[in-house]
Design a protein around this motif. Structure first.
Motif, PDB file in Angstrom:
ATOM      1  N   ALA A   1       0.834  -1.207   0.000  1.00  0.00           N
ATOM      2  CA  ALA A   1       0.000   0.000   0.000  1.00  0.00           C
ATOM      3  C   ALA A   1       0.863   1.249   0.000  1.00  0.00           C
ATOM      4  O   ALA A   1       0.533   2.255  -0.637  1.00  0.00           O
ATOM      5  N   GLU A   2       2.007   1.212   0.730  1.00  0.00           N
ATOM      6  CA  GLU A   2       2.911   2.362   0.728  1.00  0.00           C
ATOM      7  C   GLU A   2       3.452   2.606  -0.674  1.00  0.00           C
ATOM      8  O   GLU A   2       3.500   3.742  -1.150  1.00  0.00           O
ATOM      9  N   ALA A   3       3.854   1.518  -1.344  1.00  0.00           N
ATOM     10  CA  ALA A   3       4.372   1.671  -2.707  1.00  0.00           C
ATOM     11  C   ALA A   3       3.311   2.196  -3.654  1.00  0.00           C
ATOM     12  O   ALA A   3       3.592   2.991  -4.557  1.00  0.00           O
ATOM     13  N   SER A   4       2.051   1.784  -3.443  1.00  0.00           N
ATOM     14  CA  SER A   4       0.987   2.234  -4.336  1.00  0.00           C
ATOM     15  C   SER A   4       0.722   3.724  -4.177  1.00  0.00           C
ATOM     16  O   SER A   4       0.323   4.401  -5.127  1.00  0.00           O
TER      17      SER A   4
ATOM     18  N   ASN B   1      -4.484  16.317  -2.964  1.00  0.00           N
ATOM     19  CA  ASN B   1      -5.551  15.740  -2.145  1.00  0.00           C
ATOM     20  C   ASN B   1      -5.074  14.535  -1.330  1.00  0.00           C
ATOM     21  O   ASN B   1      -5.833  13.587  -1.101  1.00  0.00           O
ATOM     22  N   PHE B   2      -3.804  14.553  -0.896  1.00  0.00           N
ATOM     23  CA  PHE B   2      -3.260  13.505  -0.045  1.00  0.00           C
ATOM     24  C   PHE B   2      -2.950  14.069   1.341  1.00  0.00           C
ATOM     25  O   PHE B   2      -2.507  15.208   1.474  1.00  0.00           O
ATOM     26  N   VAL B   3      -3.163  13.241   2.357  1.00  0.00           N
ATOM     27  CA  VAL B   3      -2.819  13.582   3.734  1.00  0.00           C
ATOM     28  C   VAL B   3      -1.742  12.606   4.196  1.00  0.00           C
ATOM     29  O   VAL B   3      -1.900  11.390   4.064  1.00  0.00           O
ATOM     30  N   HIS B   4      -0.633  13.112   4.744  1.00  0.00           N
ATOM     31  CA  HIS B   4       0.493  12.255   5.095  1.00  0.00           C
ATOM     32  C   HIS B   4       0.261  11.500   6.402  1.00  0.00           C
ATOM     33  O   HIS B   4       0.501  10.311   6.494  1.00  0.00           O
ATOM     34  N   ARG B   5      -0.180  12.193   7.451  1.00  0.00           N
ATOM     35  CA  ARG B   5      -0.531  11.617   8.758  1.00  0.00           C
ATOM     36  C   ARG B   5       0.656  11.186   9.623  1.00  0.00           C
ATOM     37  O   ARG B   5       0.451  10.752  10.756  1.00  0.00           O
ATOM     38  N   ASP B   6       1.882  11.273   9.121  1.00  0.00           N
ATOM     39  CA  ASP B   6       3.028  10.860   9.945  1.00  0.00           C
ATOM     40  C   ASP B   6       4.218  11.781   9.682  1.00  0.00           C
ATOM     41  O   ASP B   6       5.353  11.338   9.552  1.00  0.00           O
ATOM     42  N   LEU B   7       3.936  13.084   9.618  1.00  0.00           N
ATOM     43  CA  LEU B   7       4.971  14.067   9.330  1.00  0.00           C
ATOM     44  C   LEU B   7       5.801  14.306  10.587  1.00  0.00           C
ATOM     45  O   LEU B   7       5.304  14.759  11.607  1.00  0.00           O
ATOM     46  N   ALA B   8       7.085  13.959  10.523  1.00  0.00           N
ATOM     47  CA  ALA B   8       7.994  14.075  11.667  1.00  0.00           C
ATOM     48  C   ALA B   8       9.419  14.042  11.147  1.00  0.00           C
ATOM     49  O   ALA B   8       9.679  13.551  10.037  1.00  0.00           O
ATOM     50  N   ALA B   9      10.362  14.549  11.947  1.00  0.00           N
ATOM     51  CA  ALA B   9      11.752  14.631  11.489  1.00  0.00           C
ATOM     52  C   ALA B   9      12.347  13.263  11.188  1.00  0.00           C
ATOM     53  O   ALA B   9      13.245  13.138  10.353  1.00  0.00           O
ATOM     54  N   ARG B  10      11.852  12.224  11.849  1.00  0.00           N
ATOM     55  CA  ARG B  10      12.359  10.869  11.579  1.00  0.00           C
ATOM     56  C   ARG B  10      11.969  10.386  10.182  1.00  0.00           C
ATOM     57  O   ARG B  10      12.584   9.466   9.645  1.00  0.00           O
ATOM     58  N   ASN B  11      10.932  11.004   9.607  1.00  0.00           N
ATOM     59  CA  ASN B  11      10.449  10.608   8.292  1.00  0.00           C
ATOM     60  C   ASN B  11      10.856  11.581   7.186  1.00  0.00           C
ATOM     61  O   ASN B  11      10.300  11.536   6.086  1.00  0.00           O
ATOM     62  N   ILE B  12      11.808  12.447   7.499  1.00  0.00           N
ATOM     63  CA  ILE B  12      12.391  13.336   6.493  1.00  0.00           C
ATOM     64  C   ILE B  12      13.814  12.864   6.235  1.00  0.00           C
ATOM     65  O   ILE B  12      14.596  12.685   7.171  1.00  0.00           O
ATOM     66  N   LEU B  13      14.146  12.637   4.971  1.00  0.00           N
ATOM     67  CA  LEU B  13      15.482  12.169   4.602  1.00  0.00           C
ATOM     68  C   LEU B  13      16.234  13.259   3.867  1.00  0.00           C
ATOM     69  O   LEU B  13      15.632  14.110   3.205  1.00  0.00           O
TER      70      LEU B  13
ATOM     71  N   PHE C   1       5.518   6.695   3.530  1.00  0.00           N
ATOM     72  CA  PHE C   1       4.132   6.937   3.153  1.00  0.00           C
ATOM     73  C   PHE C   1       3.204   5.828   3.637  1.00  0.00           C
ATOM     74  O   PHE C   1       2.137   5.613   3.088  1.00  0.00           O
ATOM     75  N   GLY C   2       3.645   5.112   4.688  1.00  0.00           N
ATOM     76  CA  GLY C   2       2.840   4.005   5.197  1.00  0.00           C
ATOM     77  C   GLY C   2       1.487   4.432   5.721  1.00  0.00           C
ATOM     78  O   GLY C   2       0.529   3.658   5.712  1.00  0.00           O
ATOM     79  N   LEU C   3       1.357   5.666   6.199  1.00  0.00           N
ATOM     80  CA  LEU C   3       0.078   6.155   6.718  1.00  0.00           C
ATOM     81  C   LEU C   3      -0.610   7.119   5.766  1.00  0.00           C
ATOM     82  O   LEU C   3      -1.706   7.592   6.048  1.00  0.00           O
TER      83      LEU C   3
END
Length: 450
Positions: free
Chosen positions: A231-234, A305-317, A329-331
């Motif tokens: 689902a993340e890949a999609s 029209n997408f919502v990320h839902r897990d925006l945090a410094a650990r998820n920024i590369l 993009f798992g969430l």
């Protein structure tokens, strides 16, 4: 060395649109499926046919070979997730010997149930998840659901019948078709795994080479979260922006091993970079650059029209040249499908999302305010000294974290604007971008160190 011609019957997909300039050419659109009929004397051309049976010459630089048949991209189309026993029996009706599906167990969270139809009824077999393995009888163990299903296809081995025909879950079939048509399915032979560089939600993340280029690979091997993994890949497949980590392809092996191939971000996560560099290295202007990179990505997600839902410094590369890109993009969900109650990152989640599972771009804006706090505190954990169970209550009372030491007043004002309890009072990402551009200009003009 001459390139080996694709064999007759090979499936391919249009990589670029081709408009025929000669009568002997076969025109096609990007994403259109074709079948190779023959090679030609010119290695740059094949004879192919489309789904309507029309034949003609096609250029090799406009098509991409589908690595394996559709069945080889095994996304568990027989897996129906959280459905009830009654719903499973309805799906398998009328009874047909060997018709089956797999669902999550209602009575044993974390386990699964194999629902198998005989001539006149449906049997439900408890699949136990134990020590990273799956078993029905306590004798035969499997690494994942795909291996288990393949085993019982060839041998009933104690079941009422062998597995003959899967009851397909349409959403999974649609995703599978989308991957194939988009040319995202890659060849395992072109992937050389090097070393583990991290752990993700679904398994280890490895440095690898794909066709000679450095890439990052998420590997799913010994657990059963294939549906969430794919689902993340999609989601990534649909998104394309310079400040989003880009999907390069997906590989599925017959034993159930799945790989998501993405661009490699040499400087790792933003939170680790902030903690290791600190004030001695990073100026307020450099920090503001990171905030703007992320904001650019979020403006794009907002417009898509997408919502990320897990925006945090650990998820920024961070790339080699220190461009910040949003990942994980798992969430991430399209706005139309935000009823999911997946476990939430409490300290980054807005009060209305914690309370009502009410996600929107405005809940992402709240998370972005927390991310700003992380950046200007050089990677500290938000709400320091506050117990996780108390965060929601504090937020409902209007509590806001104080500014990090040395944080410019203007930046802290942006944070607090993101933390309005009323979602409608929070700014848009577009307005946040304009505010941060003005702040960066002012800081640069002042030459202000943090």
């Amino acid at each position: 060395m001459a390139k080996t011609p694709w064999p007759k019957g090979s499936k391919c997909v249009g990589r670029l649109q081709f408009k025929a300039s000669l009568e002997c050419h076969l025109p096609f659109n990007e994403g259109e499926m074709l079948t190779i009929i023959n090679a030609t004397e010119d290695p740059q051309w094949y004879i192919a046919k489309n789904n309507n049976g029309r034949q003609g010459a096609v250029p090799t630089n406009h098509i991409q070979k589908l690595v394996k048949s559709e069945s080889q991209l095994n996304l568990m189309p027989w897996f129906h997730g959280k459905i009830t026993r009654v719903e499973a029996e309805s799906l398998l009706s009328p009874p047909e010997k060997g018709l089956f599906l797999v669902r999550e167990s209602n009575n044993y969270p974390g386990d699964y149930t194999l629902c198998l139809s005989t001539d006149n009824m449906v049997e439900h077999y408890h699949i136990i998840y134990r020590d990273g393995k799956l078993t029905i009888d306590g004798e035969q163990y499997f690494d994942n659901l795909i291996q288990l299903v393949e085993h019982y296809k060839t041998n009933a081995d104690g079941l009422c019948t062998s597995l003959v025909k899967p009851k397909l879950e349409q959403k999974t079939v649609d995703v599978q078709e989308e991957f194939l048509r988009g040319g995202w399915v890659k060849d395992r032979q072109d992937l050389q795994l090097q070393k583990t560089i991290g752990q993700g939600e679904f398994g280890e993340v490895m440095l690898a080479y794909y066709q000679g280029n450095e890439v990052a690979v998420k590997c799913l091997k010994n657990n059963t979260t294939a549906q969430a993994f794919i689902a993340e890949a999609s989601v990534m497949m649909k998104l394309r922006h310079e400040n989003l980590v880009q999907l390069l392809g997906v590989i599925a092996e017959e034993d159930g091993t799945l790989y998501i191939i993405t661009e490699y971000m040499r400087n790792g996560t933003l939170v680790d970079y902030l903690r290791s560099r600190g004030r001695a290295v990073l100026t307020s202007v450099a920090l503001t650059d990171f905030t703007l990179h992320v904001c650019e990505a979020m403006v794009y997600l907002e417009s898509s029209n997408f919502v990320h839902r897990d925006l945090a410094a650990r998820n920024i590369l961070l790339s080699e040249d220190l461009v910040a890109k949003v990942s994980d993009f798992g969430l991430t969900k399209e706005v139309s499908s935000l009823q999911d109650t997946h476990k939430l990152p409490v300290k980054w989640t807005s009060p209305e999302a914690l309370r009502e599972k009410n996600f929107s771009t405005k809940s992402d804006v709240w998370s972005y305010g927390v991310l700003l706090w992380e950046i200007f505190s050089f990677g500290r954990m938000p709400y320091p000294k506050v117990k996780l169970k108390d965060v929601g209550t504090l937020l409902e009372r209007g509590y806001q974290m104080p500014a990090p030491d040395g944080c410019p007043t203007e930046v802290y004002d942006v944070m607090t604007n993101c933390w309005h309890l009323d979602p409608d009072s929070r700014p848009t990402f577009q307005s946040l971008k304009q505010s941060l551009l003005q702040i960066k200009h002012k800081l640069r003009k002042q030459g202000t160190p943090l």
